[in-house]
Write a protein that holds these residues in place. Structure first.
Motif, PDB file in Angstrom:
ATOM      1  N   GLN A   1      55.681 -19.359  26.322  1.00  0.00           N
ATOM      2  CA  GLN A   1      57.110 -19.642  26.295  1.00  0.00           C
ATOM      3  C   GLN A   1      57.349 -20.874  25.442  1.00  0.00           C
ATOM      4  N   ALA A   2      57.950 -20.707  24.291  1.00  0.00           N
ATOM      5  CA  ALA A   2      58.335 -21.838  23.466  1.00  0.00           C
ATOM      6  C   ALA A   2      59.484 -22.579  24.141  1.00  0.00           C
ATOM      7  N   THR A   3      59.629 -23.825  23.811  1.00  0.00           N
ATOM      8  CA  THR A   3      60.639 -24.662  24.448  1.00  0.00           C
ATOM      9  C   THR A   3      62.030 -24.052  24.325  1.00  0.00           C
ATOM     10  N   GLY A   4      62.674 -23.843  25.471  1.00  0.00           N
ATOM     11  CA  GLY A   4      64.022 -23.306  25.476  1.00  0.00           C
ATOM     12  C   GLY A   4      64.131 -21.834  25.152  1.00  0.00           C
ATOM     13  N   GLN A   5      62.979 -21.166  25.044  1.00  0.00           N
ATOM     14  CA  GLN A   5      62.982 -19.766  24.660  1.00  0.00           C
ATOM     15  C   GLN A   5      62.547 -18.868  25.821  1.00  0.00           C
ATOM     16  N   GLY A   6      62.476 -17.567  25.551  1.00  0.00           N
ATOM     17  CA  GLY A   6      62.096 -16.599  26.560  1.00  0.00           C
ATOM     18  C   GLY A   6      60.589 -16.433  26.678  1.00  0.00           C
ATOM     19  N   LEU A   7      60.193 -15.426  27.434  1.00  0.00           N
ATOM     20  CA  LEU A   7      58.794 -15.172  27.738  1.00  0.00           C
ATOM     21  C   LEU A   7      58.217 -14.151  26.755  1.00  0.00           C
ATOM     22  N   GLU A   8      57.029 -14.458  26.267  1.00  0.00           N
ATOM     23  CA  GLU A   8      56.346 -13.583  25.306  1.00  0.00           C
ATOM     24  C   GLU A   8      54.976 -13.215  25.862  1.00  0.00           C
ATOM     25  N   TRP A   9      54.751 -11.929  26.099  1.00  0.00           N
ATOM     26  CA  TRP A   9      53.461 -11.461  26.581  1.00  0.00           C
ATOM     27  C   TRP A   9      52.435 -11.526  25.464  1.00  0.00           C
ATOM     28  N   MET A  10      51.264 -12.102  25.767  1.00  0.00           N
ATOM     29  CA  MET A  10      50.203 -12.258  24.768  1.00  0.00           C
ATOM     30  C   MET A  10      49.118 -11.209  24.917  1.00  0.00           C
ATOM     31  N   GLY A  11      48.881 -10.762  26.158  1.00  0.00           N
ATOM     32  CA  GLY A  11      47.846  -9.779  26.327  1.00  0.00           C
ATOM     33  C   GLY A  11      47.330  -9.702  27.746  1.00  0.00           C
ATOM     34  N   TRP A  12      46.358  -8.815  27.945  1.00  0.00           N
ATOM     35  CA  TRP A  12      45.831  -8.434  29.259  1.00  0.00           C
ATOM     36  C   TRP A  12      44.320  -8.432  29.226  1.00  0.00           C
ATOM     37  N   MET A  13      43.694  -8.777  30.345  1.00  0.00           N
ATOM     38  CA  MET A  13      42.254  -8.702  30.466  1.00  0.00           C
ATOM     39  C   MET A  13      41.866  -8.179  31.846  1.00  0.00           C
ATOM     40  N   ASN A  14      40.867  -7.331  31.874  1.00  0.00           N
ATOM     41  CA  ASN A  14      40.231  -6.901  33.112  1.00  0.00           C
ATOM     42  C   ASN A  14      39.043  -7.821  33.359  1.00  0.00           C
ATOM     43  N   PRO A  15      39.101  -8.713  34.344  1.00  0.00           N
ATOM     44  CA  PRO A  15      38.006  -9.662  34.553  1.00  0.00           C
ATOM     45  C   PRO A  15      36.705  -9.000  34.998  1.00  0.00           C
ATOM     46  N   LYS A  16      36.776  -7.777  35.500  1.00  0.00           N
ATOM     47  CA  LYS A  16      35.564  -7.121  35.980  1.00  0.00           C
ATOM     48  C   LYS A  16      34.663  -6.715  34.830  1.00  0.00           C
ATOM     49  N   ASN A  17      35.266  -6.122  33.781  1.00  0.00           N
ATOM     50  CA  ASN A  17      34.439  -5.635  32.680  1.00  0.00           C
ATOM     51  C   ASN A  17      34.748  -6.310  31.341  1.00  0.00           C
ATOM     52  N   GLY A  18      35.731  -7.205  31.326  1.00  0.00           N
ATOM     53  CA  GLY A  18      36.048  -7.923  30.103  1.00  0.00           C
ATOM     54  C   GLY A  18      36.921  -7.171  29.121  1.00  0.00           C
ATOM     55  N   ASP A  19      37.375  -5.977  29.473  1.00  0.00           N
ATOM     56  CA  ASP A  19      38.273  -5.234  28.584  1.00  0.00           C
ATOM     57  C   ASP A  19      39.530  -6.055  28.320  1.00  0.00           C
ATOM     58  N   THR A  20      40.034  -5.937  27.092  1.00  0.00           N
ATOM     59  CA  THR A  20      41.233  -6.695  26.711  1.00  0.00           C
ATOM     60  C   THR A  20      42.203  -5.824  25.922  1.00  0.00           C
ATOM     61  N   VAL A  21      43.473  -6.193  25.994  1.00  0.00           N
ATOM     62  CA  VAL A  21      44.519  -5.661  25.129  1.00  0.00           C
ATOM     63  C   VAL A  21      45.332  -6.858  24.661  1.00  0.00           C
ATOM     64  N   TYR A  22      45.492  -6.970  23.341  1.00  0.00           N
ATOM     65  CA  TYR A  22      46.213  -8.115  22.776  1.00  0.00           C
ATOM     66  C   TYR A  22      47.539  -7.663  22.160  1.00  0.00           C
ATOM     67  N   ALA A  23      48.528  -8.544  22.198  1.00  0.00           N
ATOM     68  CA  ALA A  23      49.759  -8.319  21.448  1.00  0.00           C
ATOM     69  C   ALA A  23      49.416  -8.271  19.959  1.00  0.00           C
ATOM     70  N   GLN A  24      50.012  -7.330  19.280  1.00  0.00           N
ATOM     71  CA  GLN A  24      49.641  -7.079  17.885  1.00  0.00           C
ATOM     72  C   GLN A  24      49.812  -8.320  17.017  1.00  0.00           C
ATOM     73  N   LYS A  25      50.884  -9.092  17.231  1.00  0.00           N
ATOM     74  CA  LYS A  25      51.143 -10.247  16.359  1.00  0.00           C
ATOM     75  C   LYS A  25      50.109 -11.347  16.523  1.00  0.00           C
ATOM     76  N   LEU A  26      49.319 -11.311  17.630  1.00  0.00           N
ATOM     77  CA  LEU A  26      48.346 -12.372  17.887  1.00  0.00           C
ATOM     78  C   LEU A  26      46.904 -11.888  17.796  1.00  0.00           C
ATOM     79  N   GLN A  27      46.695 -10.617  17.670  1.00  0.00           N
ATOM     80  CA  GLN A  27      45.356 -10.066  17.902  1.00  0.00           C
ATOM     81  C   GLN A  27      44.306 -10.593  16.939  1.00  0.00           C
ATOM     82  N   ASP A  28      44.695 -11.076  15.781  1.00  0.00           N
ATOM     83  CA  ASP A  28      43.724 -11.621  14.840  1.00  0.00           C
ATOM     84  C   ASP A  28      43.343 -13.059  15.162  1.00  0.00           C
ATOM     85  N   ARG A  29      44.078 -13.693  16.075  1.00  0.00           N
ATOM     86  CA  ARG A  29      43.861 -15.124  16.324  1.00  0.00           C
ATOM     87  C   ARG A  29      43.546 -15.462  17.782  1.00  0.00           C
ATOM     88  N   VAL A  30      43.657 -14.498  18.683  1.00  0.00           N
ATOM     89  CA  VAL A  30      43.498 -14.799  20.104  1.00  0.00           C
ATOM     90  C   VAL A  30      42.308 -14.063  20.694  1.00  0.00           C
TER      91      VAL A  30
END
Lengths: 128, 107
Positions: free
Chosen positions: A39-68
């Motif tokens: 959440q940037a200052t004064g802005q709304g909520l932006e989902w970045m991604g999801w992780m399954n802690p059991k097996n480490g599977d991840t899904v990233y937001a497309q705009k961040l996937q190269d950097r996160v």
């Protein structure tokens, strides 16, 4: 009491990386998904991604996937979010949140998570 | 991506008022919608999931309804503690997306 406790505020220069931790307590860490939201200052909520802690599977937001990258250390019930090549527009509060689901499983397009509870948030400031 | 549009963006109301916030999805999301309340300087707090299920401990004056593309959050009798920003979130498909928020302030 279920709780997610995040690491403290960080200041980075543009181009650097940051790694935020999220320590879970009060529940079995590997039994619930972890989502990251910012959440940037004064802005709304932006989902970045999801992780399954059991097996480490991840899904990233497309705009961040190269950097996160999401990782976890199950031995200490802690999830991590690393963001690289930081830009001033990455300045925000970063939240982790436990994912609940009624379906008990993921489809090809969703794991049907709503978020509860949330961590307290970690302010990341990117500035030269 | 599924776009979530909340209205209004801001809402001024008095204690005791009945308040309704709407959230519209750009495509069918079944009942996979949650509502959150966020107060200044705090993390969001879950109010409602699966469109109409009240989370444990949330006062019964909060009600969620709707399905497919149109959803509402209603506060039956506004209390001083309810002044906050409210967000809807769809979790029907990745990427999960939020509405832009509705700020509820004192009239």
């Amino acid at each position: 009491q279920v709780q997610l406790v995040q690491s403290g505020a960080e200041v980075r220069q543009p181009g650097a990386s940051v790694k935020v931790s999220c320590k879970a307590s009060g529940h079995t860490f590997t039994s619930y998904d972890i989502n990251w939201v910012r959440q940037a200052t004064g802005q709304g909520l932006e989902w970045m991604g999801w992780m399954n802690p059991k097996n480490g599977d991840t899904v990233y937001a497309q705009k961040l996937q190269d950097r996160v990258t999401f990782t976890r250390d199950t031995s200490i019930s802690t999830a991590y979010m690393e963001l690289r090549s930081l830009r001033p527009e990455d300045t925000a509060i970063y939240y982790c949140a436990r994912g609940w689901t009624m379906t008990g499983s993921c489809s090809s397009t969703s794991c049907y998570n709503w978020f509860d509870p949330w961590g307290q948030g970690t302010l990341v400031t990117v500035s030269s | 991506d599924i776009q979530m549009t909340q209205s209004p963006s801001t809402l001024s109301a008095s204690v005791g008022d009945r308040v309704t916030i709407t959230c519209r999805a750009s495509q069918n999301i079944n009942i996979w919608l949650a509502w959150y309340q966020q107060k200044a300087g705090k993390a969001p707090k879950l109010l409602i999931y699966t469109a109409s299920t009240l989370d444990s401990g949330v006062p019964s004056r909060f009600t969620g309804s709707g399905s497919e593309t149109d959803f509402t959050l209603t506060i039956s009798s506004l209390q001083p503690d309810d002044y906050a920003t409210y967000y809807c979130q769809q979790y029907n498909s990745f990427p999960y997306t939020f509405g832009q928020g509705t700020k509820l302030d004192i009239k």
